[in-house]
Scaffold this active site. Structure first.
Site, short mmCIF file in Angstrom:
data_model
loop_
_atom_site.label_atom_id
_atom_site.label_comp_id
_atom_site.label_asym_id
_atom_site.label_seq_id
_atom_site.Cartn_x
_atom_site.Cartn_y
_atom_site.Cartn_z
N SER A 62 13.74 28.10 19.04
CA SER A 62 12.29 28.33 18.55
C SER A 62 11.69 27.05 18.10
O SER A 62 12.52 26.42 17.44
CB SER A 62 11.94 29.79 17.92
OG SER A 62 12.25 30.55 18.51
N1 SAM Z 1 16.31 33.03 17.33
C1 SAM Z 1 16.78 31.93 18.14
C2 SAM Z 1 17.23 30.72 17.62
O1 SAM Z 1 17.11 30.53 16.61
O2 SAM Z 1 17.72 29.89 18.29
C3 SAM Z 1 15.86 31.78 19.25
C4 SAM Z 1 16.01 33.22 20.07
S1 SAM Z 1 15.26 32.86 21.90
C5 SAM Z 1 13.63 32.43 21.61
C6 SAM Z 1 15.57 34.78 22.05
C7 SAM Z 1 16.50 35.17 22.36
O3 SAM Z 1 16.53 36.71 22.61
C8 SAM Z 1 17.51 34.91 23.67
O4 SAM Z 1 18.52 34.27 23.46
C9 SAM Z 1 17.60 35.93 24.58
O5 SAM Z 1 18.88 36.11 25.18
C10 SAM Z 1 17.59 37.16 23.48
N2 SAM Z 1 17.32 38.51 23.83
C11 SAM Z 1 16.52 38.77 24.92
N3 SAM Z 1 16.30 40.19 25.06
C12 SAM Z 1 17.16 40.86 24.02
C13 SAM Z 1 17.81 42.15 23.72
N4 SAM Z 1 17.17 43.08 24.28
N5 SAM Z 1 18.50 41.82 22.63
C14 SAM Z 1 19.15 41.44 21.90
N6 SAM Z 1 18.71 39.86 22.32
C15 SAM Z 1 17.82 39.67 23.34
#
Ligand code: SAM
Length: 215
Positions: A62
């Site tokens: 992000s």
């Molecule tokens: N917090 C992260 C960082 O600091 O890099 C950024 C995260 S990214 C914007 C969103 C993440 O949510 C992705 O890696 C995606 O695979 C994960 N994601 C999507 N749906 C999900 C779910 N149902 N449970 C867990 N993770 C999920």
């Protein structure tokens, strides 16, 4: 201070403090966490720009302002427990750990789980636990959480997570459609939930039964 340290200081000045986020613990944590270690090697020169960047598997780390805002809105204290849904690169989890918080982070993509686990351990963030799964179901073994942060776009508030929020706890999530969401803060007080919506953001979607279908 090394070159990355100087870049980090500029990033925090431009994309945290000048954006009006003056929570001292967030500022200090973001001055410490080496964001360049959480991006792909080819993008290292962009690590301290004010950008969300690709981390592989169609996912992103992000924007620094978003990370700072979410961490500040959680308003958690050292020693408290935070559940993060969407570990991604592990950067947001590292910032929370640097603030002294115990982090329980769930990621659905196995390769990202293994990568984040390895990196967080190497950097000494031992107060972060990462597991693979659908974060919308939470991590009941460690509930209740004083803070819950969802870093993927939600179409609704996952009910299991509301149940895992402690009394006076706060949940931050982007709520809306796949193309735009409003950052939403939910506070639990006296057994009731109060929601406040803030500015628009754009996150990758939450995939799963309570989100959107994946490939
Ligand atoms: N917090 C992260 C960082 O600091 O890099 C950024 C995260 S990214 C914007 C969103 C993440 O949510 C992705 O890696 C995606 O695979 C994960 N994601 C999507 N749906 C999900 C779910 N149902 N449970 C867990 N993770 C999920």
């Amino acid at each position: 201070m090394d070159e990355f340290g100087k870049q980090r200081q500029r990033m925090v000045e431009r994309f945290v403090i000048r954006k009006g986020i003056d929570d001292e613990r967030v500022v200090q944590a973001m001055l410490q966490v080496p964001r360049h270690r959480f991006v792909q090697p080819a993008l290292i020169h962009q690590a301290y720009d004010g950008k969300a960047l690709p981390i592989g598997y169609g996912q992103t780390i992000s924007h620094p302002t978003t990370v700072a805002l979410m961490c500040a809105l959680l308003a958690v204290s050292p020693g408290e427990r935070v559940l993060e849904v969407g570990t991604g690169s592990g950067y947001n989890a590292a910032v929370l750990a640097q603030m002294g918080v115990k982090v329980f982070s769930i990621e659905r993509i196995g390769q990202l789980v293994r990568k984040a686990r390895r990196l967080l351990a190497e950097l000494g963030y031992h107060s972060v636990a990462v597991r693979q799964g659908d974060g919308a179901t939470g991590w009941p073994e460690f509930a209740p959480f004083q803070g819950i942060v969802i870093t993927a776009a939600c179409r609704s508030v996952p009910k299991a997570l509301l149940e895992q929020l402690s009394e006076e706890g706060r949940m931050i999530l982007p709520l809306g459609t796949t193309s735009r969401q409003k950052l939403t803060l939910i506070q639990r007080t006296g057994g009731e939930f109060f929601a406040r919506q803030m500015g628009e953001h754009r996150f990758v979607p939450l995939i799963g039964k309570q989100g959107w279908p994946g490939e």
